[in-house]
Design a protein around this motif. Structure first.
Motif, PDB file in Angstrom:
ATOM      1  N   GLU A  73       0.840  -1.191   0.000  1.00  0.00           N
ATOM      2  CA  GLU A  73       0.000   0.000   0.000  1.00  0.00           C
ATOM      3  C   GLU A  73       0.882   1.251   0.000  1.00  0.00           C
ATOM      4  O   GLU A  73       2.064   1.198   0.363  1.00  0.00           O
TER       5      GLU A  73
ATOM      6  N   ALA B  50      -4.267   3.214   4.231  1.00  0.00           N
ATOM      7  CA  ALA B  50      -4.445   1.904   3.608  1.00  0.00           C
ATOM      8  C   ALA B  50      -3.556   0.854   4.261  1.00  0.00           C
ATOM      9  O   ALA B  50      -3.940  -0.322   4.347  1.00  0.00           O
TER      10      ALA B  50
ATOM     11  N   ASP C  18      -5.560  -0.056   7.336  1.00  0.00           N
ATOM     12  CA  ASP C  18      -6.782  -0.793   6.998  1.00  0.00           C
ATOM     13  C   ASP C  18      -6.496  -2.181   6.430  1.00  0.00           C
ATOM     14  O   ASP C  18      -7.184  -3.152   6.769  1.00  0.00           O
ATOM     15  N   ASN C  19      -5.491  -2.276   5.563  1.00  0.00           N
ATOM     16  CA  ASN C  19      -5.319  -3.489   4.783  1.00  0.00           C
ATOM     17  C   ASN C  19      -4.110  -4.338   5.185  1.00  0.00           C
ATOM     18  O   ASN C  19      -4.247  -5.551   5.394  1.00  0.00           O
TER      19      ASN C  19
ATOM     20  N   THR D 159     -12.819  -5.741  -1.003  1.00  0.00           N
ATOM     21  CA  THR D 159     -12.630  -4.349  -0.576  1.00  0.00           C
ATOM     22  C   THR D 159     -11.228  -4.084  -0.060  1.00  0.00           C
ATOM     23  O   THR D 159     -10.719  -2.971  -0.194  1.00  0.00           O
ATOM     24  N   TRP D 160     -10.579  -5.096   0.532  1.00  0.00           N
ATOM     25  CA  TRP D 160      -9.267  -4.876   1.126  1.00  0.00           C
ATOM     26  C   TRP D 160      -8.152  -4.778   0.083  1.00  0.00           C
ATOM     27  O   TRP D 160      -7.012  -4.508   0.426  1.00  0.00           O
TER      28      TRP D 160
ATOM     29  N   THR E 115      -7.734  -0.791  -3.313  1.00  0.00           N
ATOM     30  CA  THR E 115      -6.819   0.350  -3.375  1.00  0.00           C
ATOM     31  C   THR E 115      -5.689   0.113  -4.369  1.00  0.00           C
ATOM     32  O   THR E 115      -5.060   1.067  -4.840  1.00  0.00           O
TER      33      THR E 115
ATOM     34  N   ASN F 168     -12.202   2.686  -0.287  1.00  0.00           N
ATOM     35  CA  ASN F 168     -11.073   2.204  -1.088  1.00  0.00           C
ATOM     36  C   ASN F 168     -11.267   2.344  -2.602  1.00  0.00           C
ATOM     37  O   ASN F 168     -10.310   2.178  -3.360  1.00  0.00           O
TER      38      ASN F 168
END
Length: 321
Positions: free
Chosen positions: A130, A135, A138-139, A214-215, A218, A257
């Motif tokens: 990322e 991000a 989050d990821n 969703t993950w 980005t 994202n």
């Protein structure tokens, strides 16, 4: 190919099943049922080739063991037990697991091809680092907590190593399929972080068209017309993982994202309309068999946790229901 779900989720599983029938009609479809079928329900009209209730998967001390798990934990815990049975079949050329909230949007022949050389195939949550700190939190940190590889998909070859893996995973799930992130456990998924270290012939499938969710929105660019003309980084979308849909978290993270991406928005709206219609099916309201004591009282989560850690209770009440 198989998936795992309780009775009340079967209407939504039909979306996955229909997509498999569309793109891979040559595959045999199995259901690991984390439930018991009520006497008034007939599942013969469903498009599964075979249904395998959890109580028939040769799991030792099944009554007490099943009591220790929530519906999500049980649905994930039984996966390697069915995997073991399928790998032993003479008609098995390979086994693919797909989560009940995934949908195929094109053929995924590369999965079949990889099993001609590999024993196990995995897809990471993320394929590239990322860029933004948000991000990363989050990821990437989320992957560190929940597991590097997404267990909405796994493919295993019927080799000695493939069967050894299934036996190992079954043993770990039997004792430790728990949603306890604070203790380093996230149902069946964290164990798979160890697979590339423990087993030979593990293929890490680094193609962005598989296991889109969703993950990783980005770092993957979705374009085209939803639902069946979607491209991921210029290649046809293989399968999308609609995880967290019922809770609303899927839309929340989608907006964060993939802000402004109309293709993603249209894809999610398509799935929402489809599953909304299916949610009216009577199956959706079938109570989970393992959610209640024999007198109809709902089992509190505290009772499951207490029974899980108290071996004296397990011996005294082998059927805690």
């Amino acid at each position: 190919v198989f998936t795992s779900a309780a009775c009340n989720y079967i209407p939504k599983v039909r979306v996955l099943v229909e997509s498999i029938k569309k793109w891979h009609p040559e595959w045999k479809i199995h259901l690991a049922l984390s439930d018991e079928v009520p006497s008034h329900i007939d599942l013969k009209t469903e498009q599964f080739d075979e249904i395998h209730p959890a109580s028939r998967l040769d799991i030792p001390d099944f009554a007490g063991w099943s009591f220790c798990h929530s519906i999500v934990e049980l649905s994930t815990a039984i996966k390697p037990f069915l995997l073991k049975k399928l790998l032993e079949r003479e008609d098995c050329a390979g086994v693919v697991y797909l989560d009940p909230d995934t949908v195929l949007f094109s053929r995924i022949d590369e999965v079949v091809d990889v099993l001609t050389e590999a024993n196990i195939a995995l897809t990471p949550h993320q394929l590239v680092p990322e860029v933004s700190l948000s991000a990363v939190i989050d990821n990437e940190i989320c992957s560190l907590k929940h597991g590097v590889y997404n267990l909405g998909f796994i493919a295993v070859a019927p080799t000695d190593t493939g069967r050894a893996f299934a036996a190992w995973w079954s043993d770990r799930n039997y004792h430790f399929c728990r949603s306890e992130i604070s203790n380093g456990l996230f149902t069946d998924q964290r164990w798979i972080d160890l697979v590339p270290a423990f087993f030979d012939g593990v293929a890490i499938m680094r193609t962005s068209r598989l296991n889109v969710a969703t993950w990783n929105l980005t770092t993957r660019v979705l374009t085209g017309e939803a639902p069946f003309q979607v491209l991921v980084d210029g290649s046809p979308l293989g399968f999308y993982h609609f995880t967290g849909f019922d809770s609303g978290s899927h839309r929340l993270m989608m907006h964060k994202n993939a802000t402004g991406n109309q293709t993603v928005q249209n894809l999610v709206n398509w799935y929402a309309k489809l599953t909304e219609k299916l949610s009216g099916d009577p199956l959706s309201s079938v109570p989970w068999h393992f959610g209640y004591f024999s007198d109809g009282t709902k089992i509190p989560s505290e009772a499951r946790l207490l029974y899980r850690v108290r071996t004296d209770l397990q011996k005294k009440f082998p059927n805690p229901f």
